[in-house]
Scaffold this active site. Sequence first.
Site, short mmCIF file in Angstrom:
data_model
loop_
_atom_site.label_atom_id
_atom_site.label_comp_id
_atom_site.label_asym_id
_atom_site.label_seq_id
_atom_site.Cartn_x
_atom_site.Cartn_y
_atom_site.Cartn_z
N ARG A 105 0.82 -1.21 0.00
CA ARG A 105 0.00 0.00 0.00
C ARG A 105 0.86 1.27 0.00
O ARG A 105 0.60 2.21 -0.75
CB ARG A 105 -0.92 0.00 1.22
CG ARG A 105 -2.03 -1.04 1.16
CD ARG A 105 -2.74 -1.19 2.49
NE ARG A 105 -3.45 0.01 2.89
CZ ARG A 105 -4.77 0.13 2.91
NH1 ARG A 105 -5.53 -0.90 2.55
NH2 ARG A 105 -5.35 1.24 3.29
N PHE A 150 -0.74 -0.75 -3.94
CA PHE A 150 -1.56 -1.94 -4.12
C PHE A 150 -2.80 -1.86 -3.21
O PHE A 150 -2.68 -1.50 -2.03
CB PHE A 150 -0.76 -3.20 -3.75
CG PHE A 150 0.20 -3.65 -4.81
CD1 PHE A 150 -0.23 -4.34 -5.93
CD2 PHE A 150 1.55 -3.38 -4.68
CE1 PHE A 150 0.66 -4.76 -6.90
CE2 PHE A 150 2.46 -3.80 -5.64
CZ PHE A 150 2.01 -4.50 -6.76
N PRO A 151 -3.97 -2.25 -3.71
CA PRO A 151 -5.22 -2.17 -2.92
C PRO A 151 -5.37 -3.36 -1.98
O PRO A 151 -6.30 -4.18 -2.10
CB PRO A 151 -6.30 -2.15 -4.00
CG PRO A 151 -5.72 -2.99 -5.09
CD PRO A 151 -4.24 -2.70 -5.09
N LYS A 152 -4.48 -3.47 -1.01
CA LYS A 152 -4.39 -4.67 -0.18
C LYS A 152 -5.17 -4.54 1.12
O LYS A 152 -5.12 -3.51 1.79
CB LYS A 152 -2.92 -4.99 0.13
CG LYS A 152 -2.10 -5.25 -1.14
CD LYS A 152 -0.72 -5.78 -0.82
CE LYS A 152 0.02 -6.14 -2.11
NZ LYS A 152 1.25 -6.89 -1.88
N LYS A 153 -5.89 -5.63 1.45
CA LYS A 153 -6.60 -5.74 2.71
C LYS A 153 -6.32 -7.11 3.31
O LYS A 153 -5.87 -8.03 2.62
CB LYS A 153 -8.11 -5.55 2.50
CG LYS A 153 -8.49 -4.19 1.96
CD LYS A 153 -9.98 -4.07 1.69
CE LYS A 153 -10.79 -4.00 2.96
NZ LYS A 153 -12.23 -3.71 2.69
#
Length: 246
Positions: free
Chosen positions: A110, A115-118
């Site tokens: 992120r 990056f759209p990381k969860k």
Amino acid sequence: MKQEDVVKTAFAMPLTSPAFPPGPYRFINREFFTITYRTDPELLAKVVPEPLVPNPDDLVKFEFIRMPNSTGFGDYTESGQVIPVTFNGVEGGYSHAMYLDDEAPIAGGREIWGFPKKLGAPRLSIEKDTLLGTLDIGPVRIATATMGFKYTAMDLAQAKAAVEAPAFLLKIIPHVDCTPRICELVRYRSQDVTVKGAWSAPARLELFEHALAPVADLPVREVVSANHILTDLTLGLGTVVHDYLA
């Protein structure tokens, strides 16, 4: 600590013990399981940010990626959706949603690239003659993918080109008043890629509803193809190609 020492030391948060080390980041035996499917064009258009343009065939790639040996990030797995797009006529992939089981690559992904990381619980495994990918959020299953194991060998040059294709990210960092301080389109590539094996096979994908992990908002209309690629690579750092706040 003096101000000049703060500037000299600062790399990532927290200051005295960052969640991840500086790159470059090398991945050994990185394993991709990717299912390409066709979805609803109107729903696809709602989630792809300009100036990116969705693929005219309305394609989405659902990925499961196993990373047992990565510099600084360790041993982890991720899963998510990548949308084929073009940017100024150049084809690539836009990372729409990603779910990981390890803090360091979530924070690093992120903060560095966008990056759209969860947080999630992805898993990639071999169940007898089947390659199995699953993604859970807490106790809730949101994706299940299956593929025949090593049915048909792929051309390694074709597989290498797929791994090396440019990728795009929307990096968003908020200001302290919750307005956007950074809002940029970032491009990156995988580098020093060695493909150790690549295969295709019949595959299926199921997506399930979740309020905070809405992968099913891009529903599966038709599975187009699937591949399984084993590789070593270096994750290249990014370049800003569009500034939404400029």
